[in-house]
Motif scaffolding. Structure first.
Motif, PDB file in Angstrom:
ATOM      1  N   GLY A  43       3.609   5.543  11.763  1.00 31.75           N
ATOM      2  CA  GLY A  43       2.954   6.516  10.905  1.00 31.75           C
ATOM      3  C   GLY A  43       3.180   7.937  11.381  1.00 31.75           C
ATOM      4  N   ALA A  44       3.188   8.121  12.721  1.00 31.37           N
ATOM      5  CA  ALA A  44       3.430   9.447  13.286  1.00 31.37           C
ATOM      6  C   ALA A  44       4.826   9.941  12.931  1.00 31.37           C
ATOM      7  CB  ALA A  44       3.239   9.413  14.799  1.00 31.37           C
ATOM      8  N   VAL A  45       5.807   9.049  12.941  1.00 28.06           N
ATOM      9  CA  VAL A  45       7.172   9.419  12.580  1.00 28.06           C
ATOM     10  C   VAL A  45       7.217   9.954  11.152  1.00 28.06           C
ATOM     11  CG1 VAL A  45       9.469   8.498  12.082  1.00 28.06           C
ATOM     12  CG2 VAL A  45       8.335   7.885  14.206  1.00 28.06           C
ATOM     13  N   CYS A  46       6.556   9.285  10.225  1.00 33.06           N
ATOM     14  CA  CYS A  46       6.540   9.732   8.827  1.00 33.06           C
ATOM     15  C   CYS A  46       5.883  11.099   8.692  1.00 33.06           C
ATOM     16  CB  CYS A  46       5.810   8.710   7.961  1.00 33.06           C
ATOM     17  SG  CYS A  46       6.672   7.151   7.757  1.00 33.06           S
ATOM     18  N   CYS A  47       4.782  11.306   9.404  1.00 33.71           N
ATOM     19  CA  CYS A  47       4.065  12.584   9.315  1.00 33.71           C
ATOM     20  C   CYS A  47       4.894  13.734   9.878  1.00 33.71           C
ATOM     21  CB  CYS A  47       2.726  12.487  10.042  1.00 33.71           C
ATOM     22  SG  CYS A  47       1.532  11.346   9.276  1.00 33.71           S
ATOM     23  N   VAL A  48       5.544  13.497  11.020  1.00 29.85           N
ATOM     24  CA  VAL A  48       6.373  14.551  11.618  1.00 29.85           C
ATOM     25  C   VAL A  48       7.612  14.791  10.770  1.00 29.85           C
ATOM     26  CG1 VAL A  48       7.668  15.226  13.663  1.00 29.85           C
ATOM     27  CG2 VAL A  48       5.513  14.023  13.926  1.00 29.85           C
ATOM     28  N   ALA A  49       8.202  13.720  10.236  1.00 34.49           N
ATOM     29  CA  ALA A  49       9.365  13.875   9.361  1.00 34.49           C
ATOM     30  C   ALA A  49       9.007  14.682   8.116  1.00 34.49           C
ATOM     31  CB  ALA A  49       9.906  12.501   8.968  1.00 34.49           C
ATOM     32  N   ALA A  50       7.792  14.509   7.617  1.00 32.89           N
ATOM     33  CA  ALA A  50       7.349  15.275   6.455  1.00 32.89           C
ATOM     34  C   ALA A  50       7.306  16.764   6.764  1.00 32.89           C
ATOM     35  CB  ALA A  50       5.968  14.784   6.014  1.00 32.89           C
ATOM     36  N   ASP A  51       6.800  17.116   7.943  1.00 31.16           N
ATOM     37  CA  ASP A  51       6.775  18.524   8.342  1.00 31.16           C
ATOM     38  C   ASP A  51       8.182  19.073   8.533  1.00 31.16           C
ATOM     39  OD1 ASP A  51       4.175  19.310   8.224  1.00 31.16           O
ATOM     40  OD2 ASP A  51       3.709  18.919  10.315  1.00 31.16           O
ATOM     41  N   ALA A  52       9.053  18.285   9.169  1.00 29.49           N
ATOM     42  CA  ALA A  52      10.428  18.729   9.388  1.00 29.49           C
ATOM     43  C   ALA A  52      11.149  18.957   8.059  1.00 29.49           C
ATOM     44  CB  ALA A  52      11.180  17.703  10.245  1.00 29.49           C
ATOM     45  N   ALA A  53      10.969  18.033   7.118  1.00 34.78           N
ATOM     46  CA  ALA A  53      11.593  18.184   5.807  1.00 34.78           C
ATOM     47  C   ALA A  53      11.034  19.395   5.065  1.00 34.78           C
ATOM     48  CB  ALA A  53      11.375  16.915   4.977  1.00 34.78           C
ATOM     49  N   PHE A  54       9.754  19.653   5.241  1.00 36.89           N
ATOM     50  CA  PHE A  54       9.092  20.799   4.614  1.00 36.89           C
ATOM     51  C   PHE A  54       9.788  22.101   4.998  1.00 36.89           C
ATOM     52  CE2 PHE A  54       5.708  24.079   4.943  1.00 36.89           C
ATOM     53  CZ  PHE A  54       5.289  24.112   3.625  1.00 36.89           C
ATOM     54  N   TRP A  55      10.040  22.286   6.290  1.00 40.01           N
ATOM     55  CA  TRP A  55      10.700  23.507   6.748  1.00 40.01           C
ATOM     56  C   TRP A  55      12.193  23.487   6.447  1.00 40.01           C
ATOM     57  CZ3 TRP A  55       7.360  27.058   7.296  1.00 40.01           C
ATOM     58  CH2 TRP A  55       6.087  26.790   7.811  1.00 40.01           C
ATOM     59  N   ALA A  56      12.818  22.316   6.508  1.00 37.61           N
ATOM     60  CA  ALA A  56      14.251  22.215   6.235  1.00 37.61           C
ATOM     61  C   ALA A  56      14.573  22.551   4.783  1.00 37.61           C
ATOM     62  CB  ALA A  56      14.760  20.814   6.573  1.00 37.61           C
ATOM     63  N   VAL A 108       2.240   8.543   3.232  1.00 37.51           N
ATOM     64  CA  VAL A 108       2.860   7.281   3.645  1.00 37.51           C
ATOM     65  C   VAL A 108       2.585   7.020   5.124  1.00 37.51           C
ATOM     66  CG1 VAL A 108       5.063   6.103   4.014  1.00 37.51           C
ATOM     67  CG2 VAL A 108       4.638   7.297   1.866  1.00 37.51           C
ATOM     68  N   GLY A 109       2.713   8.060   5.954  1.00 29.96           N
ATOM     69  CA  GLY A 109       2.441   7.892   7.378  1.00 29.96           C
ATOM     70  C   GLY A 109       1.001   7.512   7.665  1.00 29.96           C
ATOM     71  N   LEU A 110       0.066   8.123   6.949  1.00 29.38           N
ATOM     72  CA  LEU A 110      -1.342   7.804   7.164  1.00 29.38           C
ATOM     73  C   LEU A 110      -1.672   6.389   6.704  1.00 29.38           C
ATOM     74  CD1 LEU A 110      -2.927  11.210   6.093  1.00 29.38           C
ATOM     75  CD2 LEU A 110      -2.822  10.259   8.407  1.00 29.38           C
ATOM     76  N   VAL A 111      -1.074   5.967   5.589  1.00 23.53           N
ATOM     77  CA  VAL A 111      -1.303   4.595   5.129  1.00 23.53           C
ATOM     78  C   VAL A 111      -0.741   3.594   6.131  1.00 23.53           C
ATOM     79  CG1 VAL A 111      -0.677   2.919   3.347  1.00 23.53           C
ATOM     80  CG2 VAL A 111      -1.451   5.187   2.691  1.00 23.53           C
ATOM     81  N   LEU A 112       0.445   3.874   6.667  1.00 19.26           N
ATOM     82  CA  LEU A 112       1.005   2.986   7.692  1.00 19.26           C
ATOM     83  C   LEU A 112       0.101   2.913   8.919  1.00 19.26           C
ATOM     84  CD1 LEU A 112       4.815   3.894   7.634  1.00 19.26           C
ATOM     85  CD2 LEU A 112       3.781   1.716   6.991  1.00 19.26           C
ATOM     86  N   SER A 113      -0.468   4.042   9.297  1.00 24.01           N
ATOM     87  CA  SER A 113      -1.346   4.068  10.470  1.00 24.01           C
ATOM     88  C   SER A 113      -2.634   3.303  10.231  1.00 24.01           C
ATOM     89  CB  SER A 113      -1.673   5.521  10.845  1.00 24.01           C
ATOM     90  OG  SER A 113      -0.500   6.242  11.167  1.00 24.01           O
ATOM     91  N   VAL A 114      -3.211   3.483   9.031  1.00 29.97           N
ATOM     92  CA  VAL A 114      -4.521   2.882   8.752  1.00 29.97           C
ATOM     93  C   VAL A 114      -4.398   1.419   8.361  1.00 29.97           C
ATOM     94  CG1 VAL A 114      -6.545   2.993   7.253  1.00 29.97           C
ATOM     95  CG2 VAL A 114      -5.503   5.096   8.101  1.00 29.97           C
ATOM     96  N   VAL A 115      -3.549   1.155   7.352  1.00 27.81           N
ATOM     97  CA  VAL A 115      -3.466  -0.195   6.800  1.00 27.81           C
ATOM     98  C   VAL A 115      -2.593  -1.097   7.670  1.00 27.81           C
ATOM     99  CG1 VAL A 115      -2.902  -1.554   4.755  1.00 27.81           C
ATOM    100  CG2 VAL A 115      -3.786   0.766   4.497  1.00 27.81           C
ATOM    101  N   GLY A 116      -1.445  -0.571   8.080  1.00 24.61           N
ATOM    102  CA  GLY A 116      -0.538  -1.393   8.871  1.00 24.61           C
ATOM    103  C   GLY A 116      -0.802  -1.377  10.360  1.00 24.61           C
ATOM    104  N   GLY A 117      -1.509  -0.358  10.835  1.00 29.85           N
ATOM    105  CA  GLY A 117      -1.772  -0.258  12.262  1.00 29.85           C
ATOM    106  C   GLY A 117      -0.578   0.199  13.074  1.00 29.85           C
ATOM    107  N   ALA A 142       0.828  -1.205   0.000  1.00 24.84           N
ATOM    108  CA  ALA A 142       0.000   0.000   0.000  1.00 24.84           C
ATOM    109  C   ALA A 142       0.862   1.254   0.000  1.00 24.84           C
ATOM    110  CB  ALA A 142      -0.929  -0.010   1.227  1.00 24.84           C
ATOM    111  N   VAL A 143       1.936   1.251   0.780  1.00 29.22           N
ATOM    112  CA  VAL A 143       2.847   2.393   0.805  1.00 29.22           C
ATOM    113  C   VAL A 143       3.489   2.597  -0.556  1.00 29.22           C
ATOM    114  CG1 VAL A 143       4.984   3.294   1.791  1.00 29.22           C
ATOM    115  CG2 VAL A 143       3.299   2.199   3.272  1.00 29.22           C
ATOM    116  N   VAL A 144       3.937   1.514  -1.166  1.00 26.80           N
ATOM    117  CA  VAL A 144       4.541   1.600  -2.501  1.00 26.80           C
ATOM    118  C   VAL A 144       3.545   2.160  -3.502  1.00 26.80           C
ATOM    119  CG1 VAL A 144       5.480   0.255  -4.411  1.00 26.80           C
ATOM    120  CG2 VAL A 144       6.206  -0.235  -2.076  1.00 26.80           C
ATOM    121  N   LEU A 145       2.278   1.759  -3.394  1.00 26.47           N
ATOM    122  CA  LEU A 145       1.249   2.252  -4.302  1.00 26.47           C
ATOM    123  C   LEU A 145       1.060   3.755  -4.158  1.00 26.47           C
ATOM    124  CD1 LEU A 145      -0.977   1.676  -6.365  1.00 26.47           C
ATOM    125  CD2 LEU A 145      -2.526   1.199  -4.450  1.00 26.47           C
TER     126      LEU A 145
END
Length: 277
Positions: free
Chosen positions: A162-175, A148-157, A10-13
């Motif tokens: 998933g939280a790590v991916c979401c926070v990393a996305a925000d950090a990369a956004f500002w970086a 990717v973080g949301l898919v990990l949270s929903v599909v993978g549980g 699902a993440v790859v998709l």
């Protein structure tokens, strides 16, 4: 041959879909994608010119298609996070709190941000404004990480994964420098570029460097604590210190993401009231 878990597929998709969208956007905006026949064609008659101009709205509508679909996709994933949280409520209260916080942030804040930021990035790129490439890259990286973080949270549980991916996305956004090159959609009379070629108004709205650095620092701190919280239970589940680190990191994530959501919603509503005056 090793078989990947279904959530990895699902993440790859998700990554493939977003990558295909990036490629299509580049193909539309890049002059090199035009045929050599286009560059040497004979002058068009007035009738042909009108016929060609009638095709421009469809191109613009394609540019904004994903921006209009994103809120629905995000809120669908938010509902999935809430469902996952309910299913884990009796067995894992920490994961339940993380999933609920992710669901609230996604439904109340990330869905709207994703739509408006993607729309402004595509308008700025279409109008070839200075800094549009950096803004577009920052927005794309953020969207891919969040999805990717949301898919990990929903599909993978995986709540904290998933939280790590979401926070990393925000950090990369500002970086990546999103604060300096930030754009926002606006009325056509306020636009800084050619609205005829970009499908709508867009203007620069940079964030002060000090504020951007503060947001980056907060997101990096959240990322480190959430990453430690997600990894510590994989390697050391039995000790009291690992349990405290796990719960502490989860609590910091919940506090940070909910505080950010409340703050962003408050700012958004205040700006809406100012525009209505």
């Amino acid at each position: 041959m090793m078989k990947l878990p279904y959530y990895c597929n699902a993440v790859v998709l998700v990554v493939m879909i977003v990558s295909a969208d990036i490629a299509s956007s580049l193909a539309i905006s890049s002059p090199s994608s035009l045929s050599s026949f286009t560059r040497v064609q004979l002058p068009l008659s007035s009738k042909d010119t009108r016929a060609q101009s009638n095709t421009l709205p469809s191109t613009n509508s394609n540019l904004h298609m994903n921006a209009s679909i994103l809120p629905t996709a995000y809120r669908f994933l938010a509902a999935g996070c809430a469902y996952r949280a309910a299913s884990l409520a009796s067995t894992d209260i920490t994961s339940t709190a993380v999933l609920l916080s992710t669901s609230v942030a996604t439904f109340g804040n990330w869905a709207t941000e994703a739509s408006t930021q993607l729309a402004s990035a595509k308008r700025a790129q279409a109008q070839q404004l200075e800094g549009s490439q950096t803004w577009r890259l920052s927005v794309r990286v953020k969207l891919v990480g969040q999805l990717v973080g949301l898919v990990l949270s929903v599909v993978g549980g995986f709540a904290l994964g998933g939280a790590v991916c979401c926070v990393a996305a925000d950090a990369a956004f500002w970086a990546l420098g999103a604060g300096d090159v930030r754009f926002m959609c606006c009325d056509e009379d306020e636009s800084e570029g050619d609205v005829d070629g970009g499908g709508g108004g867009v203007k620069r709205a940079p964030i002060p460097a000090a504020v951007a650095r503060s947001l980056l620092s907060i997101n990096v701190a959240m990322l480190l604590s959430t990453l430690v919280a997600s990894l510590v239970m994989l390697f050391d589940r039995q000790t009291q210190s690992s349990i405290l680190l796990h719960k502490g990191g989860a609590a910091l994530y919940c506090f940070g993401v909910l505080t950010q959501t409340i703050g962003d919603i408050t700012v958004r509503r205040r700006k809406q009231k100012e525009r209505m005056r």
